[in-house]
Design a protein around this motif. Sequence first.
Motif, PDB file in Angstrom:
ATOM      1  N   LYS A  91     -48.088 -52.304 -19.300  1.00 55.81           N
ATOM      2  CA  LYS A  91     -49.095 -51.626 -18.280  1.00 55.81           C
ATOM      3  C   LYS A  91     -49.414 -52.618 -17.085  1.00 55.81           C
ATOM      4  CE  LYS A  91     -53.055 -52.476 -20.812  1.00 55.81           C
ATOM      5  NZ  LYS A  91     -54.441 -51.974 -21.489  1.00 55.81           N
ATOM      6  N   GLN A  92     -49.574 -53.963 -17.509  1.00 58.30           N
ATOM      7  CA  GLN A  92     -49.915 -54.725 -16.733  1.00 58.30           C
ATOM      8  C   GLN A  92     -48.999 -55.127 -15.547  1.00 58.30           C
ATOM      9  OE1 GLN A  92     -49.754 -55.183 -19.839  1.00 58.30           O
ATOM     10  NE2 GLN A  92     -51.702 -56.213 -20.746  1.00 58.30           N
ATOM     11  N   LEU A  93     -47.449 -54.598 -15.979  1.00 60.70           N
ATOM     12  CA  LEU A  93     -46.595 -54.807 -14.798  1.00 60.70           C
ATOM     13  C   LEU A  93     -46.366 -53.333 -13.877  1.00 60.70           C
ATOM     14  CD1 LEU A  93     -44.405 -56.710 -13.544  1.00 60.70           C
ATOM     15  CD2 LEU A  93     -42.685 -55.757 -15.256  1.00 60.70           C
ATOM     16  N   MET A  94     -46.379 -52.361 -14.772  1.00 53.13           N
ATOM     17  CA  MET A  94     -46.108 -51.020 -13.866  1.00 53.13           C
ATOM     18  C   MET A  94     -47.144 -50.339 -12.933  1.00 53.13           C
ATOM     19  SD  MET A  94     -45.807 -48.118 -17.081  1.00 53.13           S
ATOM     20  CE  MET A  94     -45.516 -47.023 -15.992  1.00 53.13           C
ATOM     21  N   ARG A  95     -48.484 -50.950 -13.064  1.00 51.87           N
ATOM     22  CA  ARG A  95     -49.620 -50.416 -12.225  1.00 51.87           C
ATOM     23  C   ARG A  95     -49.491 -50.528 -10.803  1.00 51.87           C
ATOM     24  NH1 ARG A  95     -54.492 -54.822 -12.602  1.00 51.87           N
ATOM     25  NH2 ARG A  95     -54.965 -53.693 -10.435  1.00 51.87           N
ATOM     26  N   PHE A  96     -50.198 -49.553 -10.126  1.00 54.04           N
ATOM     27  CA  PHE A  96     -50.648 -49.936  -8.713  1.00 54.04           C
ATOM     28  C   PHE A  96     -51.273 -50.990  -8.458  1.00 54.04           C
ATOM     29  CE2 PHE A  96     -49.479 -45.051  -9.005  1.00 54.04           C
ATOM     30  CZ  PHE A  96     -48.241 -45.265  -8.104  1.00 54.04           C
ATOM     31  N   SER A  97     -51.260 -51.763  -7.223  1.00 57.09           N
ATOM     32  CA  SER A  97     -52.018 -53.133  -7.199  1.00 57.09           C
ATOM     33  C   SER A  97     -53.496 -52.708  -7.063  1.00 57.09           C
ATOM     34  CB  SER A  97     -51.499 -53.561  -5.735  1.00 57.09           C
ATOM     35  OG  SER A  97     -51.839 -52.609  -4.708  1.00 57.09           O
ATOM     36  N   ASP A  98     -54.214 -51.509  -6.751  1.00 60.34           N
ATOM     37  CA  ASP A  98     -55.542 -51.340  -6.491  1.00 60.34           C
ATOM     38  C   ASP A  98     -56.126 -50.550  -7.696  1.00 60.34           C
ATOM     39  OD1 ASP A  98     -54.224 -49.433  -5.803  1.00 60.34           O
ATOM     40  OD2 ASP A  98     -55.816 -48.914  -3.888  1.00 60.34           O
ATOM     41  N   HIS A  99     -55.266 -50.362  -8.973  1.00 60.77           N
ATOM     42  CA  HIS A  99     -55.869 -49.278  -9.939  1.00 60.77           C
ATOM     43  C   HIS A  99     -55.049 -49.890 -11.122  1.00 60.77           C
ATOM     44  CE1 HIS A  99     -57.677 -45.526 -10.933  1.00 60.77           C
ATOM     45  NE2 HIS A  99     -56.590 -45.188 -11.692  1.00 60.77           N
ATOM     46  N   GLN A 131     -33.046 -47.272  -8.783  1.00 60.82           N
ATOM     47  CA  GLN A 131     -33.106 -47.076 -10.439  1.00 60.82           C
ATOM     48  C   GLN A 131     -33.051 -48.679 -11.059  1.00 60.82           C
ATOM     49  OE1 GLN A 131     -30.973 -43.893 -12.147  1.00 60.82           O
ATOM     50  NE2 GLN A 131     -30.366 -43.405 -10.047  1.00 60.82           N
ATOM     51  N   ARG A 132     -33.372 -48.657 -12.322  1.00 57.11           N
ATOM     52  CA  ARG A 132     -33.453 -49.757 -13.027  1.00 57.11           C
ATOM     53  C   ARG A 132     -34.604 -50.862 -12.370  1.00 57.11           C
ATOM     54  NH1 ARG A 132     -28.224 -50.644 -15.432  1.00 57.11           N
ATOM     55  NH2 ARG A 132     -27.450 -48.657 -15.792  1.00 57.11           N
ATOM     56  N   VAL A 133     -35.619 -50.232 -11.976  1.00 56.55           N
ATOM     57  CA  VAL A 133     -36.714 -50.852 -11.371  1.00 56.55           C
ATOM     58  C   VAL A 133     -38.132 -50.907 -11.927  1.00 56.55           C
ATOM     59  CG1 VAL A 133     -35.605 -50.718  -9.083  1.00 56.55           C
ATOM     60  CG2 VAL A 133     -37.335 -48.876  -9.824  1.00 56.55           C
ATOM     61  N   VAL A 134     -39.149 -51.140 -11.473  1.00 55.99           N
ATOM     62  CA  VAL A 134     -40.458 -50.991 -11.863  1.00 55.99           C
ATOM     63  C   VAL A 134     -41.125 -50.173 -10.855  1.00 55.99           C
ATOM     64  CG1 VAL A 134     -43.004 -51.862 -12.389  1.00 55.99           C
ATOM     65  CG2 VAL A 134     -40.924 -53.404 -12.882  1.00 55.99           C
ATOM     66  N   PRO A 135     -41.102 -48.936 -11.144  1.00 61.79           N
ATOM     67  CA  PRO A 135     -41.303 -47.830  -9.999  1.00 61.79           C
ATOM     68  C   PRO A 135     -42.386 -47.708  -9.257  1.00 61.79           C
ATOM     69  CG  PRO A 135     -41.265 -46.820 -12.228  1.00 61.79           C
ATOM     70  CD  PRO A 135     -40.727 -48.171 -12.308  1.00 61.79           C
ATOM     71  N   PHE A 136     -43.224 -47.842 -10.051  1.00 64.31           N
ATOM     72  CA  PHE A 136     -45.082 -47.673  -9.330  1.00 64.31           C
ATOM     73  C   PHE A 136     -44.960 -48.734  -8.244  1.00 64.31           C
ATOM     74  CE2 PHE A 136     -47.160 -45.231 -13.137  1.00 64.31           C
ATOM     75  CZ  PHE A 136     -46.119 -44.276 -13.085  1.00 64.31           C
ATOM     76  N   PRO A 137     -44.980 -49.994  -8.480  1.00 65.15           N
ATOM     77  CA  PRO A 137     -44.982 -50.972  -7.566  1.00 65.15           C
ATOM     78  C   PRO A 137     -44.208 -50.847  -6.549  1.00 65.15           C
ATOM     79  CG  PRO A 137     -45.437 -52.005  -9.569  1.00 65.15           C
ATOM     80  CD  PRO A 137     -44.911 -50.654  -9.767  1.00 65.15           C
ATOM     81  N   LEU A 138     -42.891 -50.524  -6.634  1.00 65.89           N
ATOM     82  CA  LEU A 138     -41.874 -50.607  -5.701  1.00 65.89           C
ATOM     83  C   LEU A 138     -42.214 -49.183  -4.670  1.00 65.89           C
ATOM     84  CD1 LEU A 138     -38.058 -51.045  -6.166  1.00 65.89           C
ATOM     85  CD2 LEU A 138     -38.913 -48.748  -5.053  1.00 65.89           C
ATOM     86  N   GLN A 161     -45.989 -61.969 -12.218  1.00 66.18           N
ATOM     87  CA  GLN A 161     -45.106 -60.665 -12.270  1.00 66.18           C
ATOM     88  C   GLN A 161     -43.827 -60.831 -12.652  1.00 66.18           C
ATOM     89  OE1 GLN A 161     -47.258 -61.103  -9.807  1.00 66.18           O
ATOM     90  NE2 GLN A 161     -48.314 -59.366  -9.303  1.00 66.18           N
ATOM     91  N   ARG A 162     -43.048 -62.143 -12.078  1.00 69.60           N
ATOM     92  CA  ARG A 162     -41.814 -62.591 -12.351  1.00 69.60           C
ATOM     93  C   ARG A 162     -41.591 -62.724 -13.751  1.00 69.60           C
ATOM     94  NH1 ARG A 162     -37.776 -64.769  -9.663  1.00 69.60           N
ATOM     95  NH2 ARG A 162     -38.644 -64.547  -7.605  1.00 69.60           N
TER      96      ARG A 162
END
Length: 510
Positions: A127-135, A375-382, A467-468
């Motif tokens: 969850k620490q990676l897939m979140r939106f930046s402000d939420h 695809q094969r990405v972290v979709p929310f931040p992308l 994040q990296r």
Amino acid sequence: MRLSCRSIAIIGGGPAGITAAKYLEAERIFSKVTVFEQRSTVGGVWNYTSQEKTSKPVPVPSTDARVGAEKPVWRQKCHNPTEGHQKSSENEEVSVPESHKDAHGTSNADPVFVSPMYSSLTTNLPKQLMRFSDHAFPTTAQIFPPHEIVKDYLASYAESVTDRIRFRTQVIDVWKDNPGDAQSPWLVVSMPLDTGKIVREEYDAVIVASGHFATPFIPNLPGIEEWQEVHPGTIYHSKYYDQPQEFKKNRVLVIGASASGLDIVGQIASVNERSVLLASNHPLDKVPIRFKDNTTTHAGLVSVDPVGRTVRFSDGEEAKDIDVLLFATGYLYTLSFLSRLDPAAITPAGRRVQRTFEHLFYWPDPTLSFLALPQRVVPFPLSEAQASVVARVYAGRLDTPSQEAMKKWEDDRIEQRGEGESFHLMPFPEDLEYINQMVDWAAHADKREGLENDGLGKQAERWEDRQRWMRANVLGLRKAFEAKGEEKGSYTNLSELGLEDEGNGSIVGG
């Protein structure tokens, strides 16, 4: 190329559509922003469906992207949430059937579109990676949250733009009289599913954020049509998988070893009384699960034979007495509402969206854009990083390259990756580099008085060492999490797993 749009249509109220609406709203310049969502709530595919999964069989093979608009399954509304859902019924009509209206002609049913979510699905990203930046996700949520938590998270994220969403409304056609002319409007034809009445509206720009998890891909392998004819009902796609108990007494072959395929193999193996086979075109030495004793791994599937229920793999090996073929082979890109777009964006094979620049803008006319194609990405931040660019471009604060330069980008990508599914694949670290590229592009926008961040506007987050490190170690993080067994649900921070971030010393928080 500098655009100036004031009315924007967003197709899809899932994660990408929501973040697009938020970034457009933050520009404070658009007179009209409409999100069209065919479901009754936000969240897109994160709206879990269960009993509806058996109501729409997949054609075998499934290789043609030229399909019509998805039709809903109508579910009776449950007025008492403690009673559970009543039985669903499928109807070929798009609008609410008379059987689902009350005495006043009001709908008492919800349109349900089958989701690939299954009962016990958890995210394959922390969850620490897939979140939106402000939420942030709730601090109490486990590190790899179940789908219910993600759905609630998206509903919370969307609260500020919910009034812009037209729920239960399907877009059936998008086109313009003067294709290629960025100054002429798009005609968006939509239909409220409750009434079936056609609505036509003009918009300066259209953002397609409808995802690519609607039409399953089942390859046309030698023997597959004969298998379907001789053994009907034994070929599945992961979109319609829900619980492993259904396959308890079957000898099951799962085809495909991406996230869903690996998860489904593990679930079925945990209850299976016979054996589970996994076929993969790629090496399995670095997968984040430990296969159970009743599971065997194999090379890619190349053919099937209904005689003896035999399957053959690319290394020449065979297996017999297979009861179920379960394809976890992904989806086709299908955008039926763009069927009249000329030149076309979707190929008949449906393996990519063509004529795009940076997987984002339709280069013949960049007033049409697509979010979340990679695809094969972290979709929310992308998606958020893409939305930050699109909002600035449509607000007239950021340029797109010339049409020639955008076309050259696609030509170069085809030369590197080919015309097929590899075109949109972005395995790490390419996804990280792409996110940062989008954030940096957005940062070059003209400033405008009244916007946040000293006139620069709402900003997505650039990925740095923290994040990296998480992205590079996703498989290890998942293994450490799964190793906690039944206690894993109580682990909410990566630091609790005893893991350290090489960049910052430790990873904590939501």
